[in-house]
Design an enzyme around this catalytic site. Sequence first.
Site, PDB file in Angstrom:
ATOM      1  N   ASP A  16      45.858  52.516  43.878  1.00  0.00           N
ATOM      2  CA  ASP A  16      45.800  53.963  44.075  1.00  0.00           C
ATOM      3  C   ASP A  16      45.553  54.290  45.550  1.00  0.00           C
ATOM      4  O   ASP A  16      45.540  55.457  45.943  1.00  0.00           O
ATOM      5  CB  ASP A  16      44.769  54.631  43.151  1.00  0.00           C
ATOM      6  CG  ASP A  16      43.344  54.233  43.462  1.00  0.00           C
ATOM      7  OD1 ASP A  16      43.137  53.297  44.264  1.00  0.00           O
ATOM      8  OD2 ASP A  16      42.417  54.856  42.894  1.00  0.00           O
ATOM      9  N   SER A  17      45.406  53.250  46.390  1.00  0.00           N
ATOM     10  CA  SER A  17      45.415  53.443  47.845  1.00  0.00           C
ATOM     11  C   SER A  17      46.739  54.075  48.262  1.00  0.00           C
ATOM     12  O   SER A  17      46.854  54.624  49.364  1.00  0.00           O
ATOM     13  CB  SER A  17      45.212  52.103  48.570  1.00  0.00           C
ATOM     14  OG  SER A  17      46.050  51.107  48.020  1.00  0.00           O
TER      15      SER A  17
ATOM     16  N   ASP B  18      47.174  50.242  39.094  1.00  0.00           N
ATOM     17  CA  ASP B  18      45.825  50.774  39.302  1.00  0.00           C
ATOM     18  C   ASP B  18      45.695  52.113  38.578  1.00  0.00           C
ATOM     19  O   ASP B  18      46.456  53.049  38.851  1.00  0.00           O
ATOM     20  CB  ASP B  18      45.624  50.976  40.812  1.00  0.00           C
ATOM     21  CG  ASP B  18      44.182  50.845  41.227  1.00  0.00           C
ATOM     22  OD1 ASP B  18      43.322  50.577  40.366  1.00  0.00           O
ATOM     23  OD2 ASP B  18      43.922  51.003  42.432  1.00  0.00           O
TER      24      ASP B  18
ATOM     25  N   LYS C 178      44.238  47.901  36.406  1.00  0.00           N
ATOM     26  CA  LYS C 178      42.926  47.774  37.051  1.00  0.00           C
ATOM     27  C   LYS C 178      42.205  49.109  36.936  1.00  0.00           C
ATOM     28  O   LYS C 178      42.830  50.169  37.003  1.00  0.00           O
ATOM     29  CB  LYS C 178      43.086  47.401  38.535  1.00  0.00           C
ATOM     30  CG  LYS C 178      41.754  47.340  39.273  1.00  0.00           C
ATOM     31  CD  LYS C 178      41.901  46.787  40.679  1.00  0.00           C
ATOM     32  CE  LYS C 178      42.258  47.817  41.725  1.00  0.00           C
ATOM     33  NZ  LYS C 178      41.305  48.954  41.845  1.00  0.00           N
TER      34      LYS C 178
ATOM     35  N   GLU D  75      38.180  51.074  37.930  1.00  0.00           N
ATOM     36  CA  GLU D  75      36.940  50.955  38.712  1.00  0.00           C
ATOM     37  C   GLU D  75      35.713  51.219  37.842  1.00  0.00           C
ATOM     38  O   GLU D  75      35.748  52.074  36.962  1.00  0.00           O
ATOM     39  CB  GLU D  75      36.959  51.964  39.874  1.00  0.00           C
ATOM     40  CG  GLU D  75      38.082  51.729  40.862  1.00  0.00           C
ATOM     41  CD  GLU D  75      38.069  52.721  42.029  1.00  0.00           C
ATOM     42  OE1 GLU D  75      37.141  53.550  42.125  1.00  0.00           O
ATOM     43  OE2 GLU D  75      39.016  52.652  42.842  1.00  0.00           O
TER      44      GLU D  75
ATOM     45  N   GLU E  38      34.710  44.727  46.118  1.00  0.00           N
ATOM     46  CA  GLU E  38      35.065  45.366  47.392  1.00  0.00           C
ATOM     47  C   GLU E  38      33.813  45.697  48.206  1.00  0.00           C
ATOM     48  O   GLU E  38      32.880  46.352  47.708  1.00  0.00           O
ATOM     49  CB  GLU E  38      35.875  46.649  47.129  1.00  0.00           C
ATOM     50  CG  GLU E  38      36.244  47.369  48.428  1.00  0.00           C
ATOM     51  CD  GLU E  38      37.332  48.423  48.276  1.00  0.00           C
ATOM     52  OE1 GLU E  38      37.885  48.585  47.174  1.00  0.00           O
ATOM     53  OE2 GLU E  38      37.625  49.092  49.297  1.00  0.00           O
TER      54      GLU E  38
HETATM   55  O1  KIV Z   1      43.910  50.813  45.535  1.00  0.00           O
HETATM   56  C1  KIV Z   1      43.792  49.732  46.100  1.00  0.00           C
HETATM   57  O2  KIV Z   1      44.557  49.360  46.986  1.00  0.00           O
HETATM   58  C2  KIV Z   1      42.682  48.869  45.692  1.00  0.00           C
HETATM   59  C3  KIV Z   1      42.413  47.663  46.526  1.00  0.00           C
HETATM   60  C4  KIV Z   1      41.610  48.073  47.701  1.00  0.00           C
HETATM   61  C5  KIV Z   1      41.733  46.590  45.753  1.00  0.00           C
HETATM   62  O3  KIV Z   1      42.018  49.167  44.751  1.00  0.00           O
END
Ligand code: KIV
Length: 292
Positions: A58-59, A97, A127, A129, A196
């Site tokens: 989600d970056s 994500d 993934k 959080e 992280e």
């Molecule tokens: O969104 C992302 O790129 C991440 C990484 C920093 C692990 O969650």
Amino acid sequence: MSTVTPVSTSTSQRKKVTTLTFRQKKERGEPITMLTAYDYPTAVAMDKAGIDSILVGDSLAMVVLGYENTLSVTMDEMLHHARAVSRGAKSALLVGDMPFMSYQVTAEEALRNAGRFLQEAGMDAVKLEGGRDRAEAVRRITGAGIPVMGHLGLTPQSIHQLGGFRAQGKTASAAKILLEDAKILEEAGAFSLVLEAVPARLAEYISKQISIPTIGIGAGAGCDGQVLVTHDLLGLFDRFTPKFVRKYADFHTEMNKAFTQYIDDVETKRFPAIEHTVEMTDEEWNEFISKK
Ligand code: KIV
């Protein structure tokens, strides 16, 4: 678009990386490699380079879509980019994500959204959080056969609660909670865990205390694998570079140079040159001119 015949890029297909490969690599002490990607050409290049896993992170919100933080990106935006990545990468384990608010409200909603990453976007896993508060969602998703990667430490979707992008687990009590959360996620069925921005000695300790592989980002060399945001690694994201990143290229500067050169070439009529133009025979031309 060039019409020049491209150099052949076909190579024999690598064996597909799975969650089992992750476990075996941890058992053998072989580091797991992971990077983020958000588009087809990057996914193709990474897969060809032999990366174990690609995270459609989600970056995306910050490094591609230009949002201030990761909170604004939606399921539809994530799926759109995940589809492009899955069209490009055939061997890496693909992880989608889950964006903010796609899994926090109810475990049912979490499962439904996780399913969309596999069904609509070709991802192999998702993934999310958070620790103990997410255990029910992790149980529900893994119970449906969808592999889940956890994410502890600096969890960017909680920046307002954390007071910004800050390292986590630096006190004895915070470290204890982190270790407990790691064990809870393992028990809930997560196949792997991103750590992280946590102290290296804590990340190494947690990695030894749990059987699932840890993937570190700013968490030292004691993790079972490493992940970086590709736009940081390539020097493509100009706003800031976290301290824990090693820049392998400076593409922002390179892009700037290329664009400046292009503008100059067009303005001074050095581009297009004769080799970039389409020819017409004199015969056809004369016929055209005479019939005008
Ligand atoms: O969104 C992302 O790129 C991440 C990484 C920093 C692990 O969650």
